[in-house]
Design a protein around this motif. Sequence first.
Motif, PDB file in Angstrom:
ATOM      1  N   LYS A  23       8.738  -9.669   2.790  1.00 30.36           N
ATOM      2  CA  LYS A  23       8.986  -8.447   2.002  1.00 30.36           C
ATOM      3  C   LYS A  23       9.975  -7.519   2.706  1.00 30.36           C
ATOM      4  O   LYS A  23      10.972  -7.091   2.121  1.00 30.36           O
ATOM      5  N   LEU A  26      13.530  -8.958   3.049  1.00 26.17           N
ATOM      6  CA  LEU A  26      14.268  -8.892   1.776  1.00 26.17           C
ATOM      7  C   LEU A  26      14.694  -7.453   1.461  1.00 26.17           C
ATOM      8  O   LEU A  26      15.832  -7.203   1.051  1.00 26.17           O
ATOM      9  N   PRO A 114       8.766 -12.284  -2.592  1.00 33.29           N
ATOM     10  CA  PRO A 114       9.127 -13.299  -1.605  1.00 33.29           C
ATOM     11  C   PRO A 114       7.945 -14.212  -1.312  1.00 33.29           C
ATOM     12  O   PRO A 114       6.799 -13.749  -1.248  1.00 33.29           O
ATOM     13  N   ASN A 144      11.559 -17.800   0.385  1.00 33.45           N
ATOM     14  CA  ASN A 144      12.076 -17.299   1.651  1.00 33.45           C
ATOM     15  C   ASN A 144      11.708 -18.250   2.788  1.00 33.45           C
ATOM     16  O   ASN A 144      10.699 -18.942   2.728  1.00 33.45           O
ATOM     17  N   THR A 172      17.893 -18.471  -2.673  1.00 31.75           N
ATOM     18  CA  THR A 172      16.786 -18.578  -1.724  1.00 31.75           C
ATOM     19  C   THR A 172      17.300 -18.209  -0.330  1.00 31.75           C
ATOM     20  O   THR A 172      18.498 -18.271  -0.073  1.00 31.75           O
TER      21      THR A 172
END
Length: 215
Positions: A23, A26, A114, A144, A172
């Motif tokens: 998380k 990203l 993710p 991920n 990805t």
Amino acid sequence: MPAPSPKTPKTIAIVSQKGGSGKTTLALHLAAAATHAKKTSCVVDTDPQATAAAWGDWRGDFLPVVVTSPPARLARTIENAHKQDVEFVVIDTPPHAESAMREAIKAADLVLIPSRPRAFDLHALEAIAEMVNFTKTPAYVVLNAVPAGATKQVAEATEAAKALGLKTCPVTFGERADFHRSSARGEVAAEVDAEGKAAGEASALWKWTAKQLRG
Ligand SMILES: Nc1ncnc2c1ncn2[C@@H]1O[C@H](COP(=O)(O)OP(=O)(O)OP(=O)(O)O)[C@@H](O)[C@H]1O
Ligand SMILES: [Mg+2]
């Protein structure tokens, strides 16, 4: 003059009930890529662990700005960001905290989830699927830390997400040292190696995201 709508900056919620799914990685890479694309962006860290906020501290004056907000204050925090002309807000959320997840989803135009393909956790995805199906917010699983050559795992995870009514993002993130190294020192992958694969993936995710938000 009417009060600005709290939803006005384009807002992305990054949610996953599972710890360590990516998380914060990203959130930081998306906001930094938006900044690089000359969008005024901001990370709102709703996680009491404050990992994203610590990254912001290490980063010092370099953008994007990271602010912390209790989940219950999210709407007001986004409204404040709007008053400061922020165009793009990324909300980082804690694991194992359903109410924080719900608040973030309520505030979002787009939800990204993710998930590591190896530890693909259908049970953890169920609550998110239920919530986004209810709010009708567009939501995508972002695979991920995908190991090299894990085509079968990616296909299986995509199918599993589909069974829950969730789409999978075509971009990805691979399992790459640049993601790990950069975050740990207040940077993003493009600042460690601008030509690297991790930087390319982060840039591709930003481009895809910006396209979703344009509708
Ligand atoms: N694609 C990747 N390649 C290599 N390392 C990664 C990748 N994504 C995340 N990591 C590393 O995995 C760890 C967990 O990632 P991250 O902090 O982004 O997860 P999280 O979902 O925010 O965790 P938490 O639930 O604890 O908040 C971090 O050390 C991070 O650097
Ligand atoms: Mg985190």
